[in-house]
Write a protein that holds these residues in place. Sequence first.
Motif, PDB file in Angstrom:
ATOM      1  N   THR A  87      -3.508   4.956  -1.861  1.00  0.00           N
ATOM      2  CA  THR A  87      -4.525   5.387  -0.898  1.00  0.00           C
ATOM      3  C   THR A  87      -4.597   6.903  -0.836  1.00  0.00           C
ATOM      4  O   THR A  87      -3.754   7.604  -1.389  1.00  0.00           O
ATOM      5  CB  THR A  87      -4.215   4.839   0.518  1.00  0.00           C
ATOM      6  OG1 THR A  87      -2.954   5.355   0.952  1.00  0.00           O
ATOM      7  CG2 THR A  87      -4.162   3.323   0.508  1.00  0.00           C
ATOM      8  N   THR A 130      -1.495  -0.756  -4.082  1.00  0.00           N
ATOM      9  CA  THR A 130      -2.688   0.053  -3.839  1.00  0.00           C
ATOM     10  C   THR A 130      -2.294   1.480  -3.490  1.00  0.00           C
ATOM     11  O   THR A 130      -1.456   1.704  -2.607  1.00  0.00           O
ATOM     12  CB  THR A 130      -3.535  -0.532  -2.691  1.00  0.00           C
ATOM     13  OG1 THR A 130      -3.957  -1.846  -3.042  1.00  0.00           O
ATOM     14  CG2 THR A 130      -4.771   0.332  -2.433  1.00  0.00           C
ATOM     15  N   THR A 168     -11.391   2.827   3.189  1.00  0.00           N
ATOM     16  CA  THR A 168     -10.379   3.016   2.149  1.00  0.00           C
ATOM     17  C   THR A 168      -8.990   2.736   2.715  1.00  0.00           C
ATOM     18  O   THR A 168      -8.176   2.050   2.086  1.00  0.00           O
ATOM     19  CB  THR A 168     -10.433   4.460   1.615  1.00  0.00           C
ATOM     20  OG1 THR A 168     -11.694   4.660   0.968  1.00  0.00           O
ATOM     21  CG2 THR A 168      -9.324   4.699   0.609  1.00  0.00           C
ATOM     22  N   SER A 199      -9.172   4.559  -3.477  1.00  0.00           N
ATOM     23  CA  SER A 199      -8.002   3.699  -3.603  1.00  0.00           C
ATOM     24  C   SER A 199      -8.033   2.973  -4.941  1.00  0.00           C
ATOM     25  O   SER A 199      -9.092   2.616  -5.442  1.00  0.00           O
ATOM     26  CB  SER A 199      -7.952   2.688  -2.452  1.00  0.00           C
ATOM     27  OG  SER A 199      -9.100   1.864  -2.473  1.00  0.00           O
ATOM     28  N   GLU A 240      -7.072  -0.843   3.285  1.00  0.00           N
ATOM     29  CA  GLU A 240      -6.104  -1.462   2.383  1.00  0.00           C
ATOM     30  C   GLU A 240      -4.685  -1.314   2.944  1.00  0.00           C
ATOM     31  O   GLU A 240      -3.859  -2.211   2.818  1.00  0.00           O
ATOM     32  CB  GLU A 240      -6.185  -0.822   0.998  1.00  0.00           C
ATOM     33  CG  GLU A 240      -7.517  -1.038   0.281  1.00  0.00           C
ATOM     34  CD  GLU A 240      -7.743  -2.487  -0.086  1.00  0.00           C
ATOM     35  OE1 GLU A 240      -6.766  -3.243  -0.218  1.00  0.00           O
ATOM     36  OE2 GLU A 240      -8.911  -2.881  -0.251  1.00  0.00           O
ATOM     37  N   THR A 293      -6.053  -0.243  -7.024  1.00  0.00           N
ATOM     38  CA  THR A 293      -5.172  -1.401  -6.883  1.00  0.00           C
ATOM     39  C   THR A 293      -4.814  -1.953  -8.253  1.00  0.00           C
ATOM     40  O   THR A 293      -5.708  -2.168  -9.090  1.00  0.00           O
ATOM     41  CB  THR A 293      -5.837  -2.501  -6.028  1.00  0.00           C
ATOM     42  OG1 THR A 293      -6.150  -1.981  -4.730  1.00  0.00           O
ATOM     43  CG2 THR A 293      -4.916  -3.703  -5.873  1.00  0.00           C
ATOM     44  N   ALA A 301       0.841  -1.199   0.000  1.00  0.00           N
ATOM     45  CA  ALA A 301       0.000   0.000   0.000  1.00  0.00           C
ATOM     46  C   ALA A 301       0.874   1.246   0.000  1.00  0.00           C
ATOM     47  O   ALA A 301       1.833   1.345   0.771  1.00  0.00           O
ATOM     48  CB  ALA A 301      -0.931   0.014   1.206  1.00  0.00           C
TER      49      ALA A 301
END
Length: 434
Positions: free
Chosen positions: A263, A261, A281, A245, A284, A247, A212
């Motif tokens: 964010t 991902t 959100t 977000s 993740e 991915t 992330a």
Amino acid sequence: MVRVETATEQEPERALLVGLILPEVSHLEARDTMDELALLADTAGARVVDRIVQERKTIDPAYFIGRGKADELGLRAKELDAEVVIFDDDLSPAQMRNLEALVGVKIIDRSRLILDIFAGRAKTREAQTQVELAQLNYMLPRLTRQWTHLSRQAGHGGTTGGIGTRGPGETQLEVDRRALRNRISTLSRALNQIVRQRALGRKRRSNTFCVAIVGYTNTGKSTLMHALSGADVLMENRLFATLDSTTRTVYLGYNREILLTDTVGFIRKLPHHLVASFRSTLEEAVQADLLLHIVDVSHAFCDEQIASVFETLEGLGIVEKPMLTVFNKIDRLDDSGKQSRLQAKYPQSVWVSARTGEGLDDLREAIYDRIESDRVTLHLQVSQAEGKLLSELYRVGEILSIHYRGNDVLLEVKLSRQHAQCLLPNGRYRLKNK
């Protein structure tokens, strides 16, 4: 969602910015936060016409700034024909009410400004739900301001109070409070459903290493996402360019791929209710195997931005999660002393320019090394009839050698401990030289 009326489609509103310098804040840092407030105002569609900053030892409970400075603010707002006054900190309902009565123009604080920007940027149902929930939580304690034209329950005694003098204002106020609480409950249930759906999605991809991207807003997170994955994401030099977000799969080489991902960006003085509303959100990041903390190394106050990010991560309970610090925008850095200091402070960091591509191979290798630290080399003897298992081993592992003996396949494979546990449960397969 409820939006503050801005003039993004008409003539921009004329905004007057107000800041307060307390003893623990330096003048340079205060100027930087005011510059950031100006960028936020521009993002919301306002045109900044002036700034007023006051130094005080404490916050004034009635006007936030001192009464004399508040009078000066009112005169300056009239002189500049300002339509909105924006404070760089959160105001209490009483402070906001007192300031509006004194200054005579719309007063909003930093939280309300950020909420308005989020309302304009929210595109998906999830983001819109999160923004509306944050707005209602912000409005609930300030609801009394909406009914100043109605009578209120009076005090005790005299011609202004007592039994029988209750007016319609409180009744209407309680009705509206109840409506807001009901709506908050409905939105909270909707977000909980979204969290459950996300959890199911994560479970289906649990065999893939998840990374992330976190960091301060406008540090180049989306640009880095595009550079690594080729994803068609919004890249804009503005605060909070993206809220939802995203991915994407990123191939690292050596038969290794990750799910990356992007964010929502963090910011100083980020409202706590906004963080709470965007929990789904940010989930993740909570569930990721590794965090990429992106830092704009060219920013004069990148240390303060790093501290703000850690504060938000601490609030999410993930400050101890494995993290790789990535200093971005090295193409804009011309201070070698700053680079040496940060490299000494963050010796395991990676230095890149997402815009030019410099250092991206180093970043891929650093991520790969983090994965490798959790990888094991196994010698397996698998029946050729186990086609699904062999296919998965090829997909998620790195095959070092392969031989055939009768109906069995002898493999030397390198894969993560997590994949080993998922694919080879209960010792069903013969493991050699673990």
